[in-house]
Scaffold this motif. Structure first.
Motif, PDB file in Angstrom:
ATOM      1  N   MET A   1     -69.516  13.739 -27.461  1.00  0.00           N
ATOM      2  CA  MET A   1     -68.235  13.205 -27.441  1.00  0.00           C
ATOM      3  C   MET A   1     -69.047  11.585 -27.117  1.00  0.00           C
ATOM      4  SD  MET A   1     -66.143  15.574 -26.393  1.00  0.00           S
ATOM      5  CE  MET A   1     -66.936  17.154 -26.482  1.00  0.00           C
ATOM      6  N   THR A   2     -67.713  11.066 -27.872  1.00  0.00           N
ATOM      7  CA  THR A   2     -68.171   9.641 -28.077  1.00  0.00           C
ATOM      8  C   THR A   2     -66.725   9.164 -28.558  1.00  0.00           C
ATOM      9  OG1 THR A   2     -66.656   9.658 -30.371  1.00  0.00           O
ATOM     10  CG2 THR A   2     -68.669  10.367 -30.804  1.00  0.00           C
ATOM     11  N   LYS A   3     -66.915   7.959 -28.164  1.00  0.00           N
ATOM     12  CA  LYS A   3     -66.041   6.768 -27.181  1.00  0.00           C
ATOM     13  C   LYS A   3     -64.790   7.017 -28.109  1.00  0.00           C
ATOM     14  CE  LYS A   3     -66.996   2.808 -25.972  1.00  0.00           C
ATOM     15  NZ  LYS A   3     -66.470   2.142 -24.611  1.00  0.00           N
ATOM     16  N   LYS A   4     -64.473   7.041 -29.476  1.00  0.00           N
ATOM     17  CA  LYS A   4     -63.515   7.084 -30.589  1.00  0.00           C
ATOM     18  C   LYS A   4     -62.862   7.971 -30.246  1.00  0.00           C
ATOM     19  CE  LYS A   4     -62.602   7.361 -35.741  1.00  0.00           C
ATOM     20  NZ  LYS A   4     -62.445   7.691 -36.369  1.00  0.00           N
ATOM     21  N   PHE A   5     -63.200   9.525 -29.578  1.00  0.00           N
ATOM     22  CA  PHE A   5     -63.227  10.615 -29.605  1.00  0.00           C
ATOM     23  C   PHE A   5     -62.330  11.086 -28.154  1.00  0.00           C
ATOM     24  CE2 PHE A   5     -63.162  15.148 -27.559  1.00  0.00           C
ATOM     25  CZ  PHE A   5     -62.126  15.872 -28.268  1.00  0.00           C
ATOM     26  N   PHE A   6     -62.357   9.957 -27.136  1.00  0.00           N
ATOM     27  CA  PHE A   6     -62.060  10.093 -25.937  1.00  0.00           C
ATOM     28  C   PHE A   6     -60.974   8.804 -26.164  1.00  0.00           C
ATOM     29  CE2 PHE A   6     -65.370  10.987 -23.137  1.00  0.00           C
ATOM     30  CZ  PHE A   6     -65.761  12.734 -23.357  1.00  0.00           C
ATOM     31  N   LEU A   7     -61.628   7.624 -26.927  1.00  0.00           N
ATOM     32  CA  LEU A   7     -60.041   7.371 -26.962  1.00  0.00           C
ATOM     33  C   LEU A   7     -58.556   7.565 -27.686  1.00  0.00           C
ATOM     34  CD1 LEU A   7     -61.412   3.951 -27.382  1.00  0.00           C
ATOM     35  CD2 LEU A   7     -60.255   4.345 -25.586  1.00  0.00           C
ATOM     36  N   GLU A   8     -59.224   9.112 -28.838  1.00  0.00           N
ATOM     37  CA  GLU A   8     -58.042   8.916 -28.813  1.00  0.00           C
ATOM     38  C   GLU A   8     -57.324  10.237 -28.530  1.00  0.00           C
ATOM     39  OE1 GLU A   8     -55.519   9.287 -31.875  1.00  0.00           O
ATOM     40  OE2 GLU A   8     -57.369   8.575 -32.554  1.00  0.00           O
ATOM     41  N   LEU A   9     -57.865  11.382 -27.529  1.00  0.00           N
ATOM     42  CA  LEU A   9     -57.552  12.140 -26.104  1.00  0.00           C
ATOM     43  C   LEU A   9     -56.455  10.956 -25.045  1.00  0.00           C
ATOM     44  CD1 LEU A   9     -60.518  14.426 -24.662  1.00  0.00           C
ATOM     45  CD2 LEU A   9     -58.956  14.970 -27.039  1.00  0.00           C
ATOM     46  N   VAL A  10     -56.899  10.329 -25.498  1.00  0.00           N
ATOM     47  CA  VAL A  10     -56.177   9.267 -24.214  1.00  0.00           C
ATOM     48  C   VAL A  10     -54.917   8.418 -24.543  1.00  0.00           C
ATOM     49  CG1 VAL A  10     -56.383   7.123 -22.623  1.00  0.00           C
ATOM     50  CG2 VAL A  10     -57.900   8.378 -22.732  1.00  0.00           C
ATOM     51  N   ASN A  11     -54.703   8.381 -26.309  1.00  0.00           N
ATOM     52  CA  ASN A  11     -53.789   7.871 -26.994  1.00  0.00           C
ATOM     53  C   ASN A  11     -53.022   8.949 -27.163  1.00  0.00           C
ATOM     54  OD1 ASN A  11     -55.046   5.417 -27.000  1.00  0.00           O
ATOM     55  ND2 ASN A  11     -55.587   5.688 -29.170  1.00  0.00           N
ATOM     56  N   TYR A  12     -53.124  10.148 -26.897  1.00  0.00           N
ATOM     57  CA  TYR A  12     -52.863  11.294 -27.279  1.00  0.00           C
ATOM     58  C   TYR A  12     -51.702  11.769 -26.168  1.00  0.00           C
ATOM     59  CZ  TYR A  12     -51.412  16.111 -25.683  1.00  0.00           C
ATOM     60  OH  TYR A  12     -50.609  17.309 -25.907  1.00  0.00           O
ATOM     61  N   LYS A  93     -56.432   3.581 -20.229  1.00  0.00           N
ATOM     62  CA  LYS A  93     -56.226   3.590 -21.724  1.00  0.00           C
ATOM     63  C   LYS A  93     -57.704   2.143 -21.324  1.00  0.00           C
ATOM     64  CE  LYS A  93     -55.872   1.684 -26.056  1.00  0.00           C
ATOM     65  NZ  LYS A  93     -54.719   2.072 -27.095  1.00  0.00           N
ATOM     66  N   SER A  94     -57.800   1.143 -20.604  1.00  0.00           N
ATOM     67  CA  SER A  94     -58.385  -0.254 -20.661  1.00  0.00           C
ATOM     68  C   SER A  94     -59.766   0.675 -20.184  1.00  0.00           C
ATOM     69  CB  SER A  94     -57.890  -0.925 -19.663  1.00  0.00           C
ATOM     70  OG  SER A  94     -56.449  -1.512 -20.381  1.00  0.00           O
ATOM     71  N   PHE A  95     -59.526   1.001 -19.059  1.00  0.00           N
ATOM     72  CA  PHE A  95     -61.074   1.538 -18.238  1.00  0.00           C
ATOM     73  C   PHE A  95     -62.007   2.250 -20.082  1.00  0.00           C
ATOM     74  CE2 PHE A  95     -63.799   4.857 -16.377  1.00  0.00           C
ATOM     75  CZ  PHE A  95     -64.056   4.141 -15.914  1.00  0.00           C
ATOM     76  N   ILE A  96     -61.532   3.894 -20.705  1.00  0.00           N
ATOM     77  CA  ILE A  96     -62.303   4.312 -21.399  1.00  0.00           C
ATOM     78  C   ILE A  96     -62.067   3.421 -22.992  1.00  0.00           C
ATOM     79  CG2 ILE A  96     -62.077   6.197 -23.120  1.00  0.00           C
ATOM     80  CD1 ILE A  96     -62.006   7.252 -19.944  1.00  0.00           C
ATOM     81  N   GLU A  97     -62.128   2.640 -23.047  1.00  0.00           N
ATOM     82  CA  GLU A  97     -62.022   1.426 -23.522  1.00  0.00           C
ATOM     83  C   GLU A  97     -63.492  -0.032 -23.262  1.00  0.00           C
ATOM     84  OE1 GLU A  97     -57.668   0.573 -26.085  1.00  0.00           O
ATOM     85  OE2 GLU A  97     -58.756  -0.946 -24.429  1.00  0.00           O
ATOM     86  N   SER A  98     -63.559  -0.249 -22.227  1.00  0.00           N
ATOM     87  CA  SER A  98     -64.883  -0.417 -21.237  1.00  0.00           C
ATOM     88  C   SER A  98     -65.869  -0.322 -21.293  1.00  0.00           C
ATOM     89  CB  SER A  98     -64.181  -1.531 -20.171  1.00  0.00           C
ATOM     90  OG  SER A  98     -63.770  -0.376 -19.198  1.00  0.00           O
ATOM     91  N   TYR A  99     -65.926   1.966 -21.123  1.00  0.00           N
ATOM     92  CA  TYR A  99     -67.142   2.264 -20.475  1.00  0.00           C
ATOM     93  C   TYR A  99     -67.999   3.012 -20.938  1.00  0.00           C
ATOM     94  CZ  TYR A  99     -68.350   6.444 -17.022  1.00  0.00           C
ATOM     95  OH  TYR A  99     -69.251   6.892 -16.253  1.00  0.00           O
ATOM     96  N   PRO A 100     -69.376   2.463 -21.043  1.00  0.00           N
ATOM     97  CA  PRO A 100     -70.070   2.996 -22.081  1.00  0.00           C
ATOM     98  C   PRO A 100     -70.866   3.835 -22.256  1.00  0.00           C
ATOM     99  CG  PRO A 100     -70.611   1.570 -20.171  1.00  0.00           C
ATOM    100  CD  PRO A 100     -69.839   1.926 -19.212  1.00  0.00           C
ATOM    101  N   GLU A 101     -71.005   4.106 -23.445  1.00  0.00           N
ATOM    102  CA  GLU A 101     -70.995   5.393 -23.674  1.00  0.00           C
ATOM    103  C   GLU A 101     -72.080   6.280 -23.445  1.00  0.00           C
ATOM    104  OE1 GLU A 101     -70.165   7.237 -28.133  1.00  0.00           O
ATOM    105  OE2 GLU A 101     -69.706   5.358 -28.354  1.00  0.00           O
TER     106      GLU A 101
END
Length: 165
Positions: A1-12, A93-101
């Motif tokens: 799991m990566t931040k990029k993947f999680f941000l994509e899920l949140v964006n979806y 979205k803000s939380f996931i963007e700032s949450y450390p992998e």
């Protein structure tokens, strides 16, 4: 799991939620409050649950001492609920963007509304949250059809990815 993947899920999820909010904006009060046979007794109560779940995960992820279940206390209007939903979308979205992998394996404490507690790793909670939202959006489609609403658009993950190209 990566931040990029999680941000994509949140964006979806936010994209699909925004479409859902557009549908709800078109409902009259009778459709919004109409009793239904489902997990919740009306479209309104289904949406209150969805928004409550979106907000509660932020409380869990930030280890809020007293997580607030919106579903236990919301008495506002449809428009007020939609505004809370929009803010929760931005907040997640803000939380996931700032949450450390590096913290994706960190244990998250969950406090159930009716009592009891559990723990899950952070990386498990975000996909669960998105899956939960998708499940209830599917319920809403059925409930909205019963209320004679037909102005739907597809909210599938594949549709989101295709439209993002």
């Amino acid at each position: 799991m990566t931040k990029k993947f999680f941000l994509e899920l949140v964006n979806y999820n936010n994209w699909a939620d925004n479409l859902t909010m557009e549908w709800l904006d078109q409902l009259n009060d009778k459709q919004w409050e109409r009793p239904v046979a489902s997990s919740f007794p009306s479209i309104k109560q289904t949406v209150v649950h969805m928004v409550s779940a979106k907000k509660i995960w932020i409380d869990f992820w930030t280890n809020a001492p007293d997580p607030i279940y919106l579903s236990a206390e919301f008495k506002g209007t449809k428009n007020e609920l939609i505004e809370i939903w929009k803010k929760a979308s931005v907040d997640i979205k803000s939380f996931i963007e700032s949450y450390p992998e590096d913290d994706y394996k960190r244990s998250i404490n969950i406090k159930y509304q009716r009592g009891g507690e559990a723990q899950m790793s952070f990386w498990q909670t975000l996909p669960h949250y998105v899956n939960h939202a998708t499940y209830h959006r599917g319920q809403l489609v059925t409930l909205l059809r019963q209320a004679n609403f037909t102005g739907f658009s597809n909210t599938d993950l594949a549709t989101y990815f295709i439209h993002q190209k």
